[in-house]
Design a protein around this motif. Structure first.
Motif, short mmCIF file in Angstrom:
data_model
loop_
_atom_site.label_atom_id
_atom_site.label_comp_id
_atom_site.label_asym_id
_atom_site.label_seq_id
_atom_site.Cartn_x
_atom_site.Cartn_y
_atom_site.Cartn_z
N ASP A 1 -21.38 -8.25 11.50
CA ASP A 1 -20.74 -9.28 12.14
C ASP A 1 -21.47 -10.02 13.14
O ASP A 1 -21.10 -11.19 13.26
CB ASP A 1 -19.68 -8.24 12.91
CG ASP A 1 -18.79 -7.88 11.88
OD1 ASP A 1 -18.70 -8.08 10.63
OD2 ASP A 1 -17.85 -6.79 12.48
N ALA A 2 -22.58 -9.74 13.37
CA ALA A 2 -23.33 -10.04 14.43
C ALA A 2 -24.93 -9.85 14.54
O ALA A 2 -25.51 -9.34 15.31
CB ALA A 2 -22.68 -9.82 16.12
N PRO A 3 -25.56 -10.43 13.37
CA PRO A 3 -26.68 -10.12 13.00
C PRO A 3 -27.86 -10.50 14.08
O PRO A 3 -28.77 -9.99 14.28
CB PRO A 3 -27.17 -10.78 11.90
CG PRO A 3 -26.21 -12.14 11.66
CD PRO A 3 -24.65 -11.47 12.54
N GLU A 4 -27.36 -11.33 15.02
CA GLU A 4 -28.21 -11.75 16.22
C GLU A 4 -28.45 -10.73 17.38
O GLU A 4 -29.51 -10.82 18.03
CB GLU A 4 -27.70 -12.94 16.93
CG GLU A 4 -26.40 -12.76 17.57
CD GLU A 4 -25.16 -13.12 16.79
OE1 GLU A 4 -23.94 -13.12 17.28
OE2 GLU A 4 -25.44 -12.94 15.50
N ILE A 5 -27.73 -9.64 17.35
CA ILE A 5 -27.93 -8.75 18.00
C ILE A 5 -29.04 -7.66 17.81
O ILE A 5 -29.46 -7.02 18.67
CB ILE A 5 -26.74 -7.58 18.37
CG1 ILE A 5 -26.28 -6.89 17.12
CG2 ILE A 5 -25.33 -8.33 18.52
CD1 ILE A 5 -25.45 -5.67 17.16
N GLN A 6 -29.69 -7.86 16.61
CA GLN A 6 -30.75 -6.94 16.32
C GLN A 6 -31.89 -7.00 17.30
O GLN A 6 -32.69 -6.02 17.55
CB GLN A 6 -31.04 -7.19 14.80
CG GLN A 6 -31.85 -8.28 14.60
CD GLN A 6 -32.55 -8.35 13.32
OE1 GLN A 6 -33.28 -7.70 12.80
NE2 GLN A 6 -32.28 -9.47 12.66
N LYS A 7 -32.08 -8.33 17.97
CA LYS A 7 -33.12 -8.45 18.65
C LYS A 7 -32.92 -7.76 20.32
O LYS A 7 -33.87 -7.60 21.04
CB LYS A 7 -33.47 -9.82 18.96
CG LYS A 7 -32.43 -10.83 19.62
CD LYS A 7 -32.69 -12.19 19.70
CE LYS A 7 -31.62 -13.08 20.66
NZ LYS A 7 -30.17 -13.05 20.02
N ASN A 8 -31.69 -7.56 20.49
CA ASN A 8 -31.14 -6.87 21.99
C ASN A 8 -30.96 -5.47 21.77
O ASN A 8 -30.73 -4.88 23.02
CB ASN A 8 -30.01 -7.71 22.44
CG ASN A 8 -30.01 -8.97 22.32
OD1 ASN A 8 -30.94 -9.59 22.79
ND2 ASN A 8 -28.67 -9.67 22.12
N ILE A 9 -31.28 -4.68 20.72
CA ILE A 9 -31.07 -3.42 20.64
C ILE A 9 -32.00 -2.32 20.07
O ILE A 9 -33.01 -3.19 19.44
CB ILE A 9 -29.69 -2.91 19.82
CG1 ILE A 9 -30.06 -3.16 18.20
CG2 ILE A 9 -28.59 -3.51 20.30
CD1 ILE A 9 -28.95 -2.78 17.20
N LYS A 10 -32.07 -1.39 20.42
CA LYS A 10 -33.28 -0.26 19.96
C LYS A 10 -32.37 0.82 19.61
O LYS A 10 -31.61 1.45 20.44
CB LYS A 10 -34.14 0.03 20.93
CG LYS A 10 -35.15 -1.22 21.33
CD LYS A 10 -36.57 -0.70 22.21
CE LYS A 10 -37.35 -2.10 22.14
NZ LYS A 10 -38.44 -1.59 23.05
N VAL A 11 -32.87 1.39 18.31
CA VAL A 11 -32.01 2.52 17.79
C VAL A 11 -32.62 3.69 17.61
O VAL A 11 -33.93 3.61 17.56
CB VAL A 11 -31.38 2.16 16.30
CG1 VAL A 11 -30.45 3.25 15.82
CG2 VAL A 11 -30.86 0.69 16.42
N PHE A 12 -32.19 4.76 18.18
CA PHE A 12 -32.68 6.32 18.01
C PHE A 12 -31.70 6.78 16.84
O PHE A 12 -30.72 7.26 17.76
CB PHE A 12 -33.12 6.83 19.13
CG PHE A 12 -33.80 8.25 19.14
CD1 PHE A 12 -33.33 9.29 18.17
CD2 PHE A 12 -35.14 8.37 19.53
CE1 PHE A 12 -33.95 10.56 17.89
CE2 PHE A 12 -35.82 9.54 19.32
CZ PHE A 12 -35.24 10.60 18.65
N TRP A 13 -31.92 7.23 15.62
CA TRP A 13 -30.91 8.00 14.99
C TRP A 13 -31.53 9.40 14.57
O TRP A 13 -32.56 9.77 14.04
CB TRP A 13 -30.78 7.14 13.73
CG TRP A 13 -29.74 7.67 12.66
CD1 TRP A 13 -28.44 8.20 12.85
CD2 TRP A 13 -29.88 7.74 11.27
NE1 TRP A 13 -27.82 8.51 11.88
CE2 TRP A 13 -28.64 8.24 10.77
CE3 TRP A 13 -30.71 7.07 10.47
CZ2 TRP A 13 -28.32 8.09 9.44
CZ3 TRP A 13 -30.48 7.30 8.96
CH2 TRP A 13 -29.24 7.83 8.45
N ILE A 14 -30.54 10.17 14.63
CA ILE A 14 -30.55 11.83 14.22
C ILE A 14 -30.29 11.43 12.80
O ILE A 14 -29.03 11.55 12.58
CB ILE A 14 -29.80 12.56 15.30
CG1 ILE A 14 -30.42 12.57 16.79
CG2 ILE A 14 -30.07 14.23 14.55
CD1 ILE A 14 -31.68 13.25 16.84
#
Length: 430
Positions: A159-172
């Protein structure tokens, strides 16, 4: 002890930092996506840990994302109610703990049930909240710690692909990856430049059997928690009967120790290495025991069938996997032009037997089996998803395996420090 050394030790003790742990330079912005209340109560254990260490984070979201099972926002709120009862005691010792009012205000409901083959379906309160917090003006990234499926994160990115530059993900990942194969495939296919740690097996080191006896999985509760407070009683009130699992906690520990921007360093939450491809094998036939796939990789089965106008977002057949614990099934979809597909991700080395069940005659009764190897990400395939420079996963070095779990020793190494540090906080409720 020399005076200056004594002073340093005293300062570390008073600040709540144990030797061997480096404080995070800046209190990180954190949003949790959890399947709490679903099939595995270890999320309840981890959320207790989160609340009792909430002074270490700027908490911005608690999203219920049960891609599998019956998890719900209400279960998060139930845990907050217990925390509220213990809060007067806890706040006497750490004034910066998150208030119950704050926690309720950031609790949101995400997607219930698995998404479609394309990897997203429709926006939710949870996915919209991820977008809102990711768009908040800040010089610091929003850390999205995923304890369950990736469906709400995938929806937010769609829905908001531009947010990828603002987030960092740690996935279990691991078992959680099994239940969100479609949303995972969408993310790695469309966001190769996302900053993403995928912990499929390192986190197993946190509930390893190879630890000191007094803090073993079965002894820690009786030795240190002792039904302390309402949270302590709830820790025991699930099918683990107080046994420590807390499989999602390493994501929190990673944020608490040192610089989380460097996954390759040692930390309480493990140490990770870069990987540049996410393995995926596409089969247009029934598999046999001679077929071997890498653990945690995407196995995509495709079948020919009738051309139809069936809704592509609705499952039309099942891939049923027969295991020791019984049967489990995954939704298959029509993907157009007479083609049908289903994705499956194995969580451990084993022989998989499957059967296709459907009312569609061309699909009905298909079956097969394949073997799962114990090295991730395994051999290269032409159909792998190619990743950018900011994807990290479990270290492959053989000496870092904890029994069969790749990278497990990078977490196990710090387990004693973590649990003994937590034991000091449990004293606040006793």
């Amino acid at each position: 002890m020399k005076p200056h050394i004594f002073l340093i030790v005293m300062l570390l003790t008073l600040s709540g930092i144990t030797l061997g742990q480096k404080p995070t330079p800046i209190k990180p912005r954190v949003l949790i996506s959890t399947d709490i209340g679903g099939t595995d109560p270890d999320d309840n254990q981890s959320i207790i840990h989160l609340f009792m260490y909430s002074d270490r984070f700027n908490l911005e979201g608690l999203v219920s994302s049960p891609s599998y099972g019956e998890g719900s926002k209400e279960e998060i709120l139930r845990m907050i109610n217990l925390y509220e009862k213990d809060f007067p005691k806890l706040i006497k010792h750490q004034k910066n703990l998150a208030t119950p009012q704050l926690l309720r205000s950031i609790t949101k409901q995400g997607a219930k049930g698995a998404t479609a083959f394309k990897g997203y379906l429709s926006s939710t309160e949870g996915s919209n909240w991820i977008i809102k917090r990711a768009k908040k003006k800040s010089k610091d990234p929003l850390w999205v710690l995923v304890w369950g499926g990736l469906d709400d994160l995938a929806q937010a990115l769609h829905d908001a692909p531009e947010i990828q530059k603002n987030i960092k993900v740690f996935w279990i990942g691991g078992p959680n990856k099994k239940w969100s194969a479609n949303s995972y495939a969408y993310i790695v296919a469309n966001f190769p430049d996302l900053w993403f740690i995928e912990s499929n097996s390192s986190y197993y080191g946190f509930f390893s059997k190879n630890t000191e006896n007094d803090i073993s999985n079965k002894n820690y509760y009786n030795n240190f928690i002792k039904e302390a407070g309402f949270l302590g009683k709830d820790f025991r009130a699930n099918r683990y009967n107080g046994n420590v699992k807390m499989g999602d906690t390493p994501s929190l520990l990673y944020m608490m120790d040192g610089d989380p921007n460097n996954p390759q360093k040692e930390s309480w939450g493990g140490s990770y290495e870069k990987f540049t491809r996410s393995p995926r094998e596409v089969f247009e036939r029934n598999l046999t025991i001679n077929d071997t796939v890498a653990v945690f990789s995407i196995v995509e089965l495709r079948f020919k069938g009738p051309k139809t106008d069936i809704n592509k977002d609705k499952p039309c057949f099942k891939m049923v996997v027969k295991a020791k614990i019984g049967e489990q099934s995954w939704d298959g979809f029509y993907i157009g032009d007479g083609n049908y597909a289903v994705r499956y991700i194995p969580k451990q080395t084993e022989t998989i037997n499957y059967e296709i069940r459907s009312d569609i005659q061309d699909l009905k009764g298909r079956s097969g089996q394949f073997f799962v190897s114990n090295v991730w990400p395994g051999k290269k395939n032409d159909t792998d998803y190619l990743l950018g420079s900011n994807y990290y996963t479990d270290k492959q070095a053989p000496d870092l395996y904890d029994e069969k779990w790749q990278g497990g020793k990078t977490v196990l190494k710090w387990r004693s420090d973590v649990l003994r540090d937590w034991a000091e906080r449990w004293k606040w409720l006793q």
